[in-house]
Structures are given as structure tokens and as C-alpha cells.
Design an enzyme around this catalytic site. Structure first.
Site, PDB file in Angstrom:
ATOM      1  N   GLU A   1      77.856  14.687  68.660  1.00  0.00           N
ATOM      2  CA  GLU A   1      78.047  15.598  68.012  1.00  0.00           C
ATOM      3  C   GLU A   1      78.891  14.675  66.666  1.00  0.00           C
ATOM      4  O   GLU A   1      80.065  14.173  66.994  1.00  0.00           O
ATOM      5  CB  GLU A   1      79.768  15.899  69.208  1.00  0.00           C
ATOM      6  CG  GLU A   1      79.806  16.798  70.379  1.00  0.00           C
ATOM      7  CD  GLU A   1      80.654  16.651  70.882  1.00  0.00           C
ATOM      8  OE1 GLU A   1      81.764  16.269  70.815  1.00  0.00           O
ATOM      9  OE2 GLU A   1      80.854  17.474  72.477  1.00  0.00           O
TER      10      GLU A   1
ATOM     11  N   GLU B   1      76.057  19.232  77.678  1.00  0.00           N
ATOM     12  CA  GLU B   1      77.545  19.248  78.527  1.00  0.00           C
ATOM     13  C   GLU B   1      78.102  20.905  78.534  1.00  0.00           C
ATOM     14  O   GLU B   1      78.046  21.541  77.097  1.00  0.00           O
ATOM     15  CB  GLU B   1      78.329  18.360  77.375  1.00  0.00           C
ATOM     16  CG  GLU B   1      78.245  16.891  77.109  1.00  0.00           C
ATOM     17  CD  GLU B   1      79.627  15.920  76.102  1.00  0.00           C
ATOM     18  OE1 GLU B   1      80.293  16.878  76.069  1.00  0.00           O
ATOM     19  OE2 GLU B   1      79.043  15.214  76.035  1.00  0.00           O
TER      20      GLU B   1
HETATM   21  C1  FCB Z   1      82.715  16.051  74.038  1.00  0.00           C
HETATM   22  C2  FCB Z   1      82.631  14.888  73.956  1.00  0.00           C
HETATM   23  C3  FCB Z   1      82.502  14.583  75.659  1.00  0.00           C
HETATM   24  C4  FCB Z   1      83.856  14.491  76.477  1.00  0.00           C
HETATM   25  C5  FCB Z   1      83.525  16.260  75.918  1.00  0.00           C
HETATM   26  C6  FCB Z   1      85.215  17.268  77.369  1.00  0.00           C
HETATM   27  O1  FCB Z   1      83.474  17.176  72.908  1.00  0.00           O
HETATM   28  O2  FCB Z   1      81.281  14.846  73.639  1.00  0.00           O
HETATM   29  O3  FCB Z   1      82.632  13.121  75.505  1.00  0.00           O
HETATM   30  O4  FCB Z   1      85.495  14.312  75.089  1.00  0.00           O
HETATM   31  O5  FCB Z   1      84.177  17.293  75.277  1.00  0.00           O
END
Ligand code: FCB
Length: 440
Positions: free
Chosen positions: A166, A347
Site C-alpha cells: 500500500e 487483504e
Molecule cells: C491495511 C493495512 C493492514 C491493516 C489493514 C486493516 O491498510 O495494509 O496492515 O492495517 O489495513
């Protein structure tokens, strides 16, 4: 709704990151990172929480591996802590740091779980921050050296590498709004940081190729589908530019070899970013990648004035609107606009007000509903031609949620922090059956 069957061999997984779970902040030669500094600065994190101990995974990784095997995970995404490998961000790698990840990777392979390693999940060595951090072009070259050391040590055992987690969050939370390390509010610096993060990504891709490593590699982007808040022409135009900053800035540079013209024009030719782009940088950034890692949590609705507004219920994280359709939209959009590059979801998840019940269970049925709806959206995207190969729930276990500290629980597995006991939540038991049945 009928049953969902995923393609054979689909990579059901879960994700974590080093600073959020490892603890052992001072052990085996680990140096300090910007998150040590930030979380130890009064007022920066909820309750003053830090990652000093976190989920103590550095000491409990064997038990955690057994829990992963119990769930039947096929893939585990973790991150490597740069300050464990190079305490000051430069020079000879620290063998004890490398050994930890070697033991972790071996443990995964013994359990038939594919390791997926992120090289950078925000824990920049503090010494590099002191030398300018991501505002300094040199940090991108230091990152490539660190990546090279990791590839040499683990390259034969890790099938998938992710470069930078990110980059947009570092840009926005770290440099625009200041609620993540290094806590700056400096828009001019922010986009120069974006360029250097993209450059670092490309240099790491080249470093992997140079070592002859067989592993695949790609970037990990948090992407946000952007929708106009109403049907005015102004909202449509504002949404287009918003999408440029949220998505195309990162996707276009890596996958098309150019930054989006509208974003460059908006920043202006004299901006620190635009004047920081050197000849050849975009060729480096666009070094061919093997896959794209997508992290999806929330959509944005953009108004005529370029602000955002809400349309769906939010989760315990006030920034997250629950909109599974957004998963379908972002995945299909990538295939439409960038071609059939293999995609992994690295994620997706939901924070819940989880508590350990008197009967020893954790009932997080809201998380089950959330995941089922998002799996269904991903399944529909696959049916419509998206080459999605795996899906990692955020997160394997409760952890240090950055500025939110330990209050927000994102795990499939509950962590009782005073005892460090792990308890599988209802969602973990449910996820085990999803993996077993390759669907739900
Ligand atoms: C993302 C992050 C991860 C976690 C989630 C909830 O932005 O990459 O580390 O904090 O959010």
C-alpha cells in the site's frame, strides 16, 4: 443464492505484517523503525499502544503455524521486517533476522502452506528516516539492496514476493494527514514520496530478476472503486480525478509505464513530484511484474466539489463502508483496463467488537457475513473472466492496528493479549470449512 465453487487449487489464505504481530522489538539485533518512534510518541496511537510485544509472534510462530495448518490455509502472507535484516537500513544483513524468516518459511512449507512475503509493510528503519526517508531518492536504492539480501537468503523458498504494501497509505496517512508514521502533513512531499515508493518497487523487481530467482513478484495496492455521488457532470469529473489519485497513479505507472496525465497536470510541472521524475524512472517502475496484489476494503463516493460522502453502513473502522460489490467492480476493472494480469487479493476483512465469551467462544458472525459476501463478489469476478488466483483474509489474528492500537480486532483468531492465548473465532471455524469445500 447457490453454493459457490472456486477454481481447483484456489489459494485460500490469511495475511499479517511484521510490526503488527511480531513484538520482540529489541531482540536478535533488530533496529528501530519509524513505527517504533511513532508509536512511542505520546498522543500518536490509541491508548499509547505500541508494537513492542504485539501478538508475540516472534516467539510463538510455531504455535501460529500450527493454527494455520489447523485452518487448512493454502497460502500465508506475512511481511519481513527491514530493521531485523538491516538495523540501520544499510550494510551487511543480520543473520539472526534472516534466520527467523527462514524458520518461518520452512515451517510453512512443512505444512504445505505457500509462503507469500511482503518486503515492506511500513516499518522503515529509523536511520533511513533520519536521512530523509521516502522523500529521499536514495531510500529507493537502499530498499533494492535490502531486497537483494532477502532474495539471496530466501529466494529459493518463497514462490511469491510482494514489494511494497500500500504505497498510497504511506503517501496519504504518513505524509498528507499525518496519522501514520512518520506523521507529516506535507502534500508536496507526499507525492514525491509516491514516486520514490514506485521507484523502489521497480528496483526490487529488477533485483529479483538479477538474482535469477524463480519466484514471482508484484506490487500490493489498496484500490478503491470511486463512484460519483450524484449524476452531475461535475461529480463525474471530480470522480475521474479522484480515481487518478487513488488508483491510476499506482496502477498506470507499474502496468502502463506512465503516470496519469490528469494527476500530473493537477500536481503541476513545478511540484516536487513531477520535478523529481528522472529519465528512465518510468521504465524501472514498469519493469514487468508477474502478478498484481489487490487489497480492497471500501469504496469512495465523490461529490461535485471533490469531497467524499457515504452511502453504506460503516464498520468499526470509520473509514470502511461495507460494499461487497466494490470488490467485483475493482477486480473486473483491472482486467478491463490493464489486461489479464494474474491477481491475488492480499487483504480484505472487517474489524468486529469481538469478546471472549464465558463459554470460551468468540461469536463474530458479522465477519462471516462480510466475508461470505466478499467471496461471492470475487467469485462473480472470476466467472466474468478475472484471473484471480488467491484470497487472503485480513487478518490471521488480532494485532496492532497502527494508530488504532489493539482496540480494533481484525483477526480470524482472537488474541487474549494479557495471556497471549489464541482462540479461534467462529469465523475461523467457518473459514476452515470454506477452504475444505473450496467454496461456500
Ligand atoms: C491495511 C493495512 C493492514 C491493516 C489493514 C486493516 O491498510 O495494509 O496492515 O492495517 O489495513
Amino acid at each position: 443464492r447457490g453454493p459457490l465453487h472456486f477454481p481447483p487449487g484456489f489459494g485460500w489464505g490469511a495475511a499479517t505484517s511484521a510490526y503488527q504481530i511480531e513484538g520482540a522489538a529489541k531482540e536478535d539485533g533488530r533496529g528501530e523503525s519509524v513505527w517504533d518512534t511513532f508509536s512511542h510518541t505520546p498522543g500518536r496511537t490509541r491508548n499509547g499502544d505500541t508494537g513492542d510485544v504485539a501478538a508475540d509472534h516472534y516467539h510463538r510462530y510455531r504455535d501460529d503455524l500450527d493454527l494455520m495448518a489447523d485452518l487448512g490455509l493454502r497460502s500465508y502472507r506475512f511481511s519481513i521486517s527491514w530493521p531485523r535484516i538491516q538495523a540501520d537500513g544499510a550494510g551487511k544483513p543480520n543473520q539472526r533476522g534472516l534466520d527467523f524468516y527462514r524458520r518461518l518459511v520452512d515451517g510453512l512449507r512443512e505444512r504445505n502452506i505457500a509462503p507469500m512475503a511482503t518486503l515492506f509493510h511500513w516499518d522503515l528503519p529509523q536511520a533511513l528516516q533520519d536521512a530523509g526517508g521516502w522523500e529521499s531518492r536514495d531510500t529507493a536504492y537502499r530498499f533494492a539492496e535490502y531486497a537483494d539480501a532477502v532474495f539471496r537468503a530466501l529466494g529459493d523458498q518463497v514462490p511469491v514476493w510482494l514489494t511494497i504494501n500500500e504505497p498510497k497509505t504511506v503517501v496519504q496517512n504518513g505524509y498528507l494527514w499525518g496519522h501514520h508514521a512518520p506523521g507529516r502533513q506535507d502534500p508536496a512531499a507526499a507525492y514525491l514520496v509516491a514516486h520514490h515508493l514506485q521507484l523502489a518497487h521497480g528496483l526490487a523487481v529488477q533485483a529479483l530478476r538479477a538474482t535469477g530467482g524463480a519466484g514471482r513478484i508484484g506490487p500490493a495496492f489498496n484500490l478503491h472503486p470511486c463512484y460519483p455521488a450524484d449524476d452531475s457532470a461535475e461529480a463525474a469529473a471530480a470522480t475521474r480525478l479522484y480515481d487518478g489519485y487513488e488508483n491510476r497513479l499506482y496502477l498506470d505507472s507499474v502496468l502502463k509505464g506512465s503516470y496519469p496525465e490528469d494527476v500530473l497536470a493537477d500536481l503541476g510541472p513545478d511540484s516536487r513530484m513531477v520535478s523529481g521524475i528522472r529519465d528512465g524512472d518510468l521504465d524501472v517502475i514498469a519493469s514487468p511484474v508477474d502478478l498484481l496484489a489487490v487489497q480492497y476494503y471500501t469504496p469512495y463516493y465523490v461529490t461535485a466539489s471533490g469531497d467524499t460522502t457515504r452511502r453504506w453502513p460503516t464498520s468499526e473502522a470509520d473509514w470502511q463502508q461495507i460494499h461487497p460489490e466494490g470488490m467485483y467492480d475493482i477486480l473486473t476493472r483491472i482486467t478491463r483496463d490493464y489486461g489479464r494480469i494474474p491477481i491475488t487479493v492480499t487483504e480484505n476483512g472487517l474489524p468486529c467488537p469481538d469478546t471472549l465469551g464465558a463459554d470460551g467462544t468468540v461469536d463474530d458472525s458479522g465477519r462471516i457475513d462480510f466475508l461470505r459476501d466478499h467471496f461471492a463478489a470475487a467469485h462473480r469476478a472470476i466467472a466474468d473472466g478475472v484471473p484471480l488466483e488467491s484470497y487472503h483474509v485480513w487478518s490471521l489474528l488480532d494485532n496492532f492496528e497502527w494508530a488504532e492500537g489493539y482496540d480494533q480486532r481484525w483477526g480470524l483468531i482472537y488474541v487474549d493479549y494479557p495471556t497471549q492465548r489464541r482462540v479461534l473465532k467462529r469465523s475461523a471455524h467457518w473459514y476452515r470449512t470454506v477452504i475444505r469445500d473450496n467454496g461456500c
